[in-house]
Scaffold this active site. Sequence first.
Site, PDB file in Angstrom:
ATOM      1  N   ARG A  19      26.498   1.938  -1.051  1.00 14.42           N
ATOM      2  CA  ARG A  19      25.848   1.653   0.235  1.00 14.42           C
ATOM      3  C   ARG A  19      25.486   2.973   0.902  1.00 14.42           C
ATOM      4  O   ARG A  19      26.313   3.565   1.605  1.00 14.42           O
ATOM      5  CB  ARG A  19      26.791   0.866   1.147  1.00 14.42           C
ATOM      6  N   HIS A  52      32.467  -0.042  11.204  1.00 16.47           N
ATOM      7  CA  HIS A  52      32.495   1.091  10.271  1.00 16.47           C
ATOM      8  C   HIS A  52      33.914   1.555   9.993  1.00 16.47           C
ATOM      9  O   HIS A  52      34.248   1.938   8.878  1.00 16.47           O
ATOM     10  CB  HIS A  52      31.673   2.256  10.821  1.00 16.47           C
ATOM     11  N   CYS A 103      27.203  -8.408  -6.060  1.00 25.10           N
ATOM     12  CA  CYS A 103      27.989  -7.334  -5.439  1.00 25.10           C
ATOM     13  C   CYS A 103      28.496  -7.674  -4.038  1.00 25.10           C
ATOM     14  O   CYS A 103      28.834  -6.794  -3.270  1.00 25.10           O
ATOM     15  CB  CYS A 103      27.179  -6.036  -5.412  1.00 25.10           C
TER      16      CYS A 103
HETATM   17  C1  PEP Z   1      25.730  -8.483   0.602  1.00 21.23           C
HETATM   18  O1  PEP Z   1      25.022  -8.874   1.528  1.00 21.23           O
HETATM   19  O2  PEP Z   1      26.377  -9.252  -0.143  1.00 21.23           O
HETATM   20  C2  PEP Z   1      25.874  -7.044   0.341  1.00 21.23           C
HETATM   21  C3  PEP Z   1      26.508  -6.609  -0.726  1.00 21.23           C
HETATM   22  O3  PEP Z   1      25.362  -6.194   1.265  1.00 21.23           O
HETATM   23  P1  PEP Z   1      26.104  -5.826   2.630  1.00 21.23           P
HETATM   24  O4  PEP Z   1      27.462  -6.453   2.615  1.00 21.23           O
HETATM   25  O5  PEP Z   1      26.138  -4.354   2.683  1.00 21.23           O
HETATM   26  O6  PEP Z   1      25.181  -6.443   3.634  1.00 21.23           O
END
Ligand code: PEP
Length: 752
Positions: free
Chosen positions: A473, A366, A679
Amino acid sequence: MPGTQGPRVLLRRLREAMAEVSESQARLDQVAHLIAQNMVAEVCSIYLMQPGAELELYATEGLKPSAVHKTRLKVGTGLVGDIAAHARPLNLSDAQAHPNFAYRPETGEEIYKSLMGVPILRSGRVAGVLVVQNRTMRHYSEEEVEALETIAMVLAELAAASDLIAFDDDGQDATSQQPHYLEGTALSGGLALGHAVLHEPRVHVTRLIAENVDVESERLEKAVYELRSSIDKMLTTSDLSHAGEHREVLQAYRMFANDRGWLKRMLEAVKTGLTAEAAVERVQNDTRARMMRQTDPYLRDRLHDLDDLANRLLRHLTGVALSSASGDLPEDAIIIARNMGPAELLDYDKDRLRGLVLEEGSANAHVAIVARALGIAAIGRAQGIPDRVEDGDAVIVDGDTGELYVRPSQDIVDAYSEKARFRARRQAQYKAIRHEPSVTLDGVKVALNVNAGLMVDLPHLEESGADGIGLFRTELQFMIASKLPSQREQVELYSDVMESAGDLPVVFRTLDIGGDKMLPYMQQAEEENPALGWRAIRIALDRPALLRHQVRALLSAAVGRDLRIMFPMVADVSEYERARALVDKELARLDQHGREKPRSVAVGTMLEVPALFWQMEALLPKVDFVSIGSNDLIQFLFASDRGNPRVANRYDLLSPGALNFLRQVVLICARHDVPLSLCGEMAGNPLEAMALLGLGLRTISMSPAAIGPVKMMVRSLNVADLEGFMEGLYSLPNASVRDALRDYADARGIAI
Ligand code: PEP
Ligand code: MG
């Protein structure tokens, strides 16, 4: 013979002697003389560590004076070398019978039979060896060994204060002024040249010898009491800074702090004539020496906890502040810590923060996410770093490569200053195109969005000139809190986000917790494969109250606006349907009660689990949009853990396999006329982003710092031409087409 009274009297004499003599060699001579006299030994010798892991005879009472500064022993040779190599005492009534005895004629020591020697330890490292010898076959008692150890500690400070010790690189002294280079892992990009600030200031004990033993015992007991209560308080307090992984550490601290043996050993050390601070160090030195010999990695790791705990106790004794966040920061602060929670980083004045270096820490931690949000360069896994840096040291952090320079030489500073100027010029160029459209040379509009999750991210939307927030997020708010955020708190954050985004779109992803994103206040069973475990939508569907509260908060914050909700980790259509049904039910509830609603509600899903791809025909008619989470998708596609440095980069995203997969997703979404974006981190790298456009994506979302470089790429690209070029790549047998894409870009002057 010195019992517990012994070192006390001797320590007092040593203090008097030190006050009288100021020249360091004369002091050492005096110390050797006093020790020999007090311990009724014919010889007392002081060996100090020199470069090349050699121990040099620095002072002696009893051996030939001509051997001083001549006799040198490698660590590991002779009895003195043996004591240094193992960092433990030797107590021998017949020293010459020991297999490691090495005869040194220049010392004239052949007439001495018995020997007692102890390591001189400083910061857990061997700084020298202190030896007494007798002509008779004398047996030294346990108490005498301990007394000599206590004296060795005072001697260590004396030698360090006079700069008499020199460690080699692999056992470098904390106070060494030598440059130090280290490669860690890159956590947050950027380049920082600045000055070190130790997050938890180290306490240097300078007053070692007690004036009044009773007073020192009382001080120690009081400090231990305060330490225990402060740890209890940290464990129960709602202070954000101790959320997350710190909790486990605090629980370990509590266990150690309440250990009676620990206090008893420190009180005994005080009784030998040490101050409370020195007693803490003395016991910690022993513990450290014992733990260093442990081969069990778990036990060795606990050494950090014990070191931290001892340091905390020292801070209670000396009143040095617990964290540097409240103190005066230099203009260009680079924070150095073993580890920290995200809120602890936010405690610092962000205008003065340039970089962060953690001994632990990984890219998904984090605190790393917060460092990226703050736009500061950060490095993790910088082994041993808190012990090798002093407050105020010049430091260079290269957050792109994971490289770290401490006390760099002038040519390194020059090279990096040039690099920093180059970056600054680039940043100025990015800024200049901030309000220019993100359109390719052949007139194709590409939407560039940012990924966000915290309040500190919000100004980046405006600063970067992005087209919206492609991924918010929501779990980050939950992760940095010490208790479940209330619905009201969620409404507040979501309203602020939409407020600051104005007319730009925001995609809120519902909680993606579980697996590696643990909430400190939520009990969760240990899982063997957390990435494949009970996480994200799986938790949401099993515990619908959590999702319901979040959906209510989103609906309420978005009254009168366009709301976009996205579900993470959906593996089949039914999961999406159940989650969407919950949103529809909440909307119906608002209707029923005649409450205000958002102007529109679009509901979509992430594509992160490959299985969902094989249900696209059934899924697409039911969703308003899809966003590819390439971080998770790629780890599942290649069965390669994104958090494990040994395999995370083993398979290339720019491989025909991965590109083909993404291409198929683009085609099927286009056929169903469903908006598609991506993303994951992939989108933030200009070369990767170029490939994504080449296979047909037109909306991508990335960290705010990546918007500038990616927009430069977009504005220098002819996408129709690239699409044609990439047609030839999908069927290649290569493990990677990265070079081919890079050559393509270079040949056409595309800014990658
Ligand atoms: C991903 O998995 O590409 C994503 C954007 O989610 P996170 O990185 O929060 O798991
Ligand atoms: Mg994901």
